[in-house]
Scaffold this motif. Structure first.
Motif, PDB file in Angstrom:
ATOM      1  N   HIS A  22      -4.329  11.602  14.159  1.00  0.00           N
ATOM      2  CA  HIS A  22      -4.870  12.961  14.324  1.00  0.00           C
ATOM      3  C   HIS A  22      -3.733  13.980  14.249  1.00  0.00           C
ATOM      4  O   HIS A  22      -3.875  15.033  13.615  1.00  0.00           O
ATOM      5  CB  HIS A  22      -5.597  13.069  15.662  1.00  0.00           C
ATOM      6  N   ARG A  23      -2.640  13.674  14.880  1.00  0.00           N
ATOM      7  CA  ARG A  23      -1.484  14.579  14.882  1.00  0.00           C
ATOM      8  C   ARG A  23      -0.980  14.836  13.470  1.00  0.00           C
ATOM      9  O   ARG A  23      -0.554  15.949  13.138  1.00  0.00           O
ATOM     10  CB  ARG A  23      -0.378  13.975  15.743  1.00  0.00           C
ATOM     11  N   LEU A  24      -1.029  13.814  12.625  1.00  0.00           N
ATOM     12  CA  LEU A  24      -0.545  13.942  11.251  1.00  0.00           C
ATOM     13  C   LEU A  24      -1.611  14.484  10.305  1.00  0.00           C
ATOM     14  O   LEU A  24      -1.351  14.651   9.114  1.00  0.00           O
ATOM     15  CB  LEU A  24      -0.048  12.584  10.749  1.00  0.00           C
ATOM     16  N   GLY A  25      -2.820  14.731  10.815  1.00  0.00           N
ATOM     17  CA  GLY A  25      -3.886  15.268   9.985  1.00  0.00           C
ATOM     18  C   GLY A  25      -4.521  14.245   9.078  1.00  0.00           C
ATOM     19  O   GLY A  25      -5.060  14.597   8.007  1.00  0.00           O
ATOM     20  N   ILE A  26      -4.503  12.981   9.488  1.00  0.00           N
ATOM     21  CA  ILE A  26      -5.054  11.901   8.668  1.00  0.00           C
ATOM     22  C   ILE A  26      -6.390  11.461   9.250  1.00  0.00           C
ATOM     23  O   ILE A  26      -6.471  11.062  10.416  1.00  0.00           O
ATOM     24  CB  ILE A  26      -4.078  10.704   8.615  1.00  0.00           C
ATOM     25  N   ALA A  47      -0.118   3.596   5.835  1.00  0.00           N
ATOM     26  CA  ALA A  47       0.737   4.012   4.721  1.00  0.00           C
ATOM     27  C   ALA A  47       0.768   5.532   4.595  1.00  0.00           C
ATOM     28  O   ALA A  47       1.837   6.134   4.372  1.00  0.00           O
ATOM     29  CB  ALA A  47       0.251   3.378   3.419  1.00  0.00           C
ATOM     30  N   ASP A  48      -0.377   6.181   4.755  1.00  0.00           N
ATOM     31  CA  ASP A  48      -0.430   7.644   4.689  1.00  0.00           C
ATOM     32  C   ASP A  48       0.399   8.280   5.808  1.00  0.00           C
ATOM     33  O   ASP A  48       1.010   9.345   5.619  1.00  0.00           O
ATOM     34  CB  ASP A  48      -1.877   8.129   4.784  1.00  0.00           C
ATOM     35  N   ALA A  49       0.422   7.628   6.974  1.00  0.00           N
ATOM     36  CA  ALA A  49       1.201   8.156   8.100  1.00  0.00           C
ATOM     37  C   ALA A  49       2.695   8.118   7.793  1.00  0.00           C
ATOM     38  O   ALA A  49       3.428   9.076   8.089  1.00  0.00           O
ATOM     39  CB  ALA A  49       0.896   7.357   9.363  1.00  0.00           C
ATOM     40  N   PHE A  50       3.166   7.038   7.200  1.00  0.00           N
ATOM     41  CA  PHE A  50       4.575   6.960   6.807  1.00  0.00           C
ATOM     42  C   PHE A  50       4.906   8.054   5.803  1.00  0.00           C
ATOM     43  O   PHE A  50       5.928   8.745   5.925  1.00  0.00           O
ATOM     44  CB  PHE A  50       4.885   5.584   6.204  1.00  0.00           C
ATOM     45  N   LEU A  51       4.053   8.208   4.811  1.00  0.00           N
ATOM     46  CA  LEU A  51       4.300   9.217   3.781  1.00  0.00           C
ATOM     47  C   LEU A  51       4.314  10.616   4.375  1.00  0.00           C
ATOM     48  O   LEU A  51       5.195  11.431   4.064  1.00  0.00           O
ATOM     49  CB  LEU A  51       3.238   9.106   2.688  1.00  0.00           C
ATOM     50  N   ALA A  52       3.361  10.919   5.238  1.00  0.00           N
ATOM     51  CA  ALA A  52       3.282  12.250   5.839  1.00  0.00           C
ATOM     52  C   ALA A  52       4.501  12.548   6.699  1.00  0.00           C
ATOM     53  O   ALA A  52       5.038  13.666   6.686  1.00  0.00           O
ATOM     54  CB  ALA A  52       2.003  12.366   6.678  1.00  0.00           C
ATOM     55  N   HIS A  99       0.820  -1.211   0.000  1.00  0.00           N
ATOM     56  CA  HIS A  99       0.000   0.000   0.000  1.00  0.00           C
ATOM     57  C   HIS A  99       0.858   1.266   0.000  1.00  0.00           C
ATOM     58  O   HIS A  99       0.454   2.288  -0.558  1.00  0.00           O
ATOM     59  CB  HIS A  99      -0.923   0.010   1.226  1.00  0.00           C
ATOM     60  N   LEU A 100       2.015   1.198   0.614  1.00  0.00           N
ATOM     61  CA  LEU A 100       2.862   2.380   0.728  1.00  0.00           C
ATOM     62  C   LEU A 100       3.602   2.682  -0.567  1.00  0.00           C
ATOM     63  O   LEU A 100       3.763   3.855  -0.937  1.00  0.00           O
ATOM     64  CB  LEU A 100       3.860   2.185   1.877  1.00  0.00           C
ATOM     65  N   ALA A 101       4.056   1.658  -1.281  1.00  0.00           N
ATOM     66  CA  ALA A 101       4.863   1.871  -2.482  1.00  0.00           C
ATOM     67  C   ALA A 101       4.184   2.771  -3.507  1.00  0.00           C
ATOM     68  O   ALA A 101       4.792   3.750  -3.965  1.00  0.00           O
ATOM     69  CB  ALA A 101       5.247   0.523  -3.100  1.00  0.00           C
ATOM     70  N   PRO A 102       2.943   2.501  -3.914  1.00  0.00           N
ATOM     71  CA  PRO A 102       2.327   3.398  -4.912  1.00  0.00           C
ATOM     72  C   PRO A 102       2.109   4.811  -4.398  1.00  0.00           C
ATOM     73  O   PRO A 102       2.137   5.772  -5.178  1.00  0.00           O
ATOM     74  CB  PRO A 102       0.994   2.707  -5.237  1.00  0.00           C
ATOM     75  N   ARG A 103       1.909   4.974  -3.098  1.00  0.00           N
ATOM     76  CA  ARG A 103       1.760   6.314  -2.524  1.00  0.00           C
ATOM     77  C   ARG A 103       3.077   7.079  -2.623  1.00  0.00           C
ATOM     78  O   ARG A 103       3.083   8.280  -2.915  1.00  0.00           O
ATOM     79  CB  ARG A 103       1.307   6.222  -1.066  1.00  0.00           C
ATOM     80  N   LEU A 104       4.171   6.409  -2.355  1.00  0.00           N
ATOM     81  CA  LEU A 104       5.478   7.050  -2.459  1.00  0.00           C
ATOM     82  C   LEU A 104       5.761   7.484  -3.895  1.00  0.00           C
ATOM     83  O   LEU A 104       6.243   8.596  -4.142  1.00  0.00           O
ATOM     84  CB  LEU A 104       6.574   6.102  -1.975  1.00  0.00           C
ATOM     85  N   VAL A 105       5.458   6.604  -4.852  1.00  0.00           N
ATOM     86  CA  VAL A 105       5.686   6.925  -6.261  1.00  0.00           C
ATOM     87  C   VAL A 105       4.823   8.120  -6.673  1.00  0.00           C
ATOM     88  O   VAL A 105       5.298   9.050  -7.340  1.00  0.00           O
ATOM     89  CB  VAL A 105       5.389   5.696  -7.144  1.00  0.00           C
ATOM     90  N   ALA A 106       3.554   8.110  -6.263  1.00  0.00           N
ATOM     91  CA  ALA A 106       2.653   9.216  -6.615  1.00  0.00           C
ATOM     92  C   ALA A 106       3.120  10.535  -6.006  1.00  0.00           C
ATOM     93  O   ALA A 106       2.857  11.605  -6.564  1.00  0.00           O
ATOM     94  CB  ALA A 106       1.230   8.896  -6.150  1.00  0.00           C
ATOM     95  N   ALA A 107       3.830  10.457  -4.876  1.00  0.00           N
ATOM     96  CA  ALA A 107       4.319  11.666  -4.207  1.00  0.00           C
ATOM     97  C   ALA A 107       5.651  12.144  -4.775  1.00  0.00           C
ATOM     98  O   ALA A 107       6.199  13.155  -4.302  1.00  0.00           O
ATOM     99  CB  ALA A 107       4.457  11.417  -2.708  1.00  0.00           C
ATOM    100  N   GLY A 108       6.191  11.433  -5.765  1.00  0.00           N
ATOM    101  CA  GLY A 108       7.407  11.898  -6.423  1.00  0.00           C
ATOM    102  C   GLY A 108       8.683  11.209  -5.996  1.00  0.00           C
ATOM    103  O   GLY A 108       9.780  11.701  -6.306  1.00  0.00           O
ATOM    104  N   TYR A 109       8.594  10.076  -5.326  1.00  0.00           N
ATOM    105  CA  TYR A 109       9.781   9.346  -4.901  1.00  0.00           C
ATOM    106  C   TYR A 109      10.046   8.173  -5.843  1.00  0.00           C
ATOM    107  O   TYR A 109       9.117   7.604  -6.425  1.00  0.00           O
ATOM    108  CB  TYR A 109       9.608   8.791  -3.485  1.00  0.00           C
ATOM    109  N   ARG A 110      11.307   7.823  -5.971  1.00  0.00           N
ATOM    110  CA  ARG A 110      11.673   6.522  -6.516  1.00  0.00           C
ATOM    111  C   ARG A 110      11.732   5.538  -5.355  1.00  0.00           C
ATOM    112  O   ARG A 110      12.151   5.903  -4.254  1.00  0.00           O
ATOM    113  CB  ARG A 110      13.028   6.559  -7.215  1.00  0.00           C
ATOM    114  N   VAL A 111      11.338   4.310  -5.601  1.00  0.00           N
ATOM    115  CA  VAL A 111      11.270   3.314  -4.541  1.00  0.00           C
ATOM    116  C   VAL A 111      12.081   2.090  -4.941  1.00  0.00           C
ATOM    117  O   VAL A 111      11.898   1.553  -6.039  1.00  0.00           O
ATOM    118  CB  VAL A 111       9.812   2.904  -4.239  1.00  0.00           C
ATOM    119  N   ARG A 112      12.945   1.672  -4.054  1.00  0.00           N
ATOM    120  CA  ARG A 112      13.730   0.459  -4.269  1.00  0.00           C
ATOM    121  C   ARG A 112      13.353  -0.559  -3.184  1.00  0.00           C
ATOM    122  O   ARG A 112      13.409  -0.246  -1.992  1.00  0.00           O
ATOM    123  CB  ARG A 112      15.222   0.762  -4.214  1.00  0.00           C
TER     124      ARG A 112
END
Length: 312
Positions: free
Chosen positions: A279-283, A192-197, A18-31
């Protein structure tokens, strides 16, 4: 400009998918390093994700795969080991974290996001003990770290509602150990959103973030909810602790360990949280009712199909 590179250990697992596509959409390369590329096909098919062969327990290989990265994410974790003495937990949680910290320093990776668990370092289970030891290593690493402590995580392919769904398909009566243990299940997408944030927020550096949902359920309520969503009538029988310990000892020797003595010891502590990290991360939290009934309704329909085939 080159996109920043994130190396994600355990990236082919439940949260990683779930996290990998979020990272890619946010502009990261993922290995994503993996010893078995065939087992990581789902995440490897995501455009922008590089799947590489690597034994993450080999410090030299780990250092090589981290070269050029700006962030390391460690999602590796096991709920059971092949043996009984804690060596498997120690290898997966403590030794790997120690190797990762060393490799990050050698490769110049200064940011580390570490998956842990609520109650890490508490209780008598090998699982929680080694999660706590790994946290201590991260805190003392000198890296810019963030530690995440989720309650049980739900979503498609989870080991919670999905696991009980499999059991309930074939068990009209389910003896349940630690039926009164309490959880605050959290949706995998929110995790996954928490990791990205947290990756882009300086105020999360050096912090431990608890991740849990709004609804607190006992284990018995979770199993009953699973049965209802599948359209099944099942009898759930809470076991007294003496029988629960015996059940756990028996399952210690069942292939795949659907339950174990270490699981029993972990269940002696409620997994409900206290400081609301989402809540702290606004999610905004995703309710169980928004996800699980649809997933388990599919499982229930499959059960009916299987039953009809047997009748024919």
């Amino acid at each position: 400009m080159n996109k920043p590179l994130v190396v994600m250990l355990g990236g082919s697992g439940f949260v990683g998918r779930h996290l990998a596509p979020r990272l890619v959409a946010a502009g990261y390369r993922v290995r994503v390093p993996s010893r078995n590329r065939n087992m990581a096909r789902d995440v490897g098919c995501v455009p922008g994700v590089e799947l590489v062969n690597c034994n993450v327990h080999d410090p030299a290989e780990l250092r090589r795969v981290l070269e050029g990265a700006s962030v390391a994410i460690n999602l590796v974790g096991i709920l059971n080991e092949s043996g009984h003495g804690g060596a498997g937990f120690n290898r997966a949680h403590v030794e790997l974290t120690r190797n990762l910290i060393g490799a990050c320093k050698e490769a110049g990776v200064g940011r580390l996001l570490q998956m842990s668990a609520l109650n890490a370092g508490r209780g008598t289970s090998h699982y929680l003990r080694t999660r706590g030891e790994a946290e201590q290593l991260v805190r003392q690493s000198g890296l810019a770290y963030t530690i995440f402590q989720p309650s049980v995580i739900f979503g498609r392919g989870d080991g919670l509602f999905g696991r009980f769904a499999l059991l309930l398909r074939f068990a009209p009566v389910l003896p349940l150990a630690r039926a009164s243990a309490r959880f605050a299940p959290v949706y995998v997408g929110d995790v996954a959103d928490a990791f990205l944030a947290a990756m882009s927020r300086k105020d999360t550096v050096g912090q431990v973030i608890e991740l849990y949902g709004d609804e607190v359920l006992t284990l018995k309520q979770i199993v009953e909810y699973t049965a209802r969503c599948m359209g099944l009538k099942r009898l759930i029988v809470p076991l007294p602790d003496a029988l629960a310990r015996i059940q756990a000892l028996v399952f210690d020797f069942v292939p795949g360990k659907p339950f174990s003595s270490d699981n029993y010891r972990s269940l002696k502590l409620d997994s409900v949280g206290g400081v609301d990290g989402l809540h702290r991360l606004g999610i905004a939290k995703t309710p169980i009712d928004a996800v699980v009934p649809k997933l388990l309704g599919e499982a229930g329909r499959q059960t009916l199909l299987d039953r009809n085939r047997r009748v024919r």
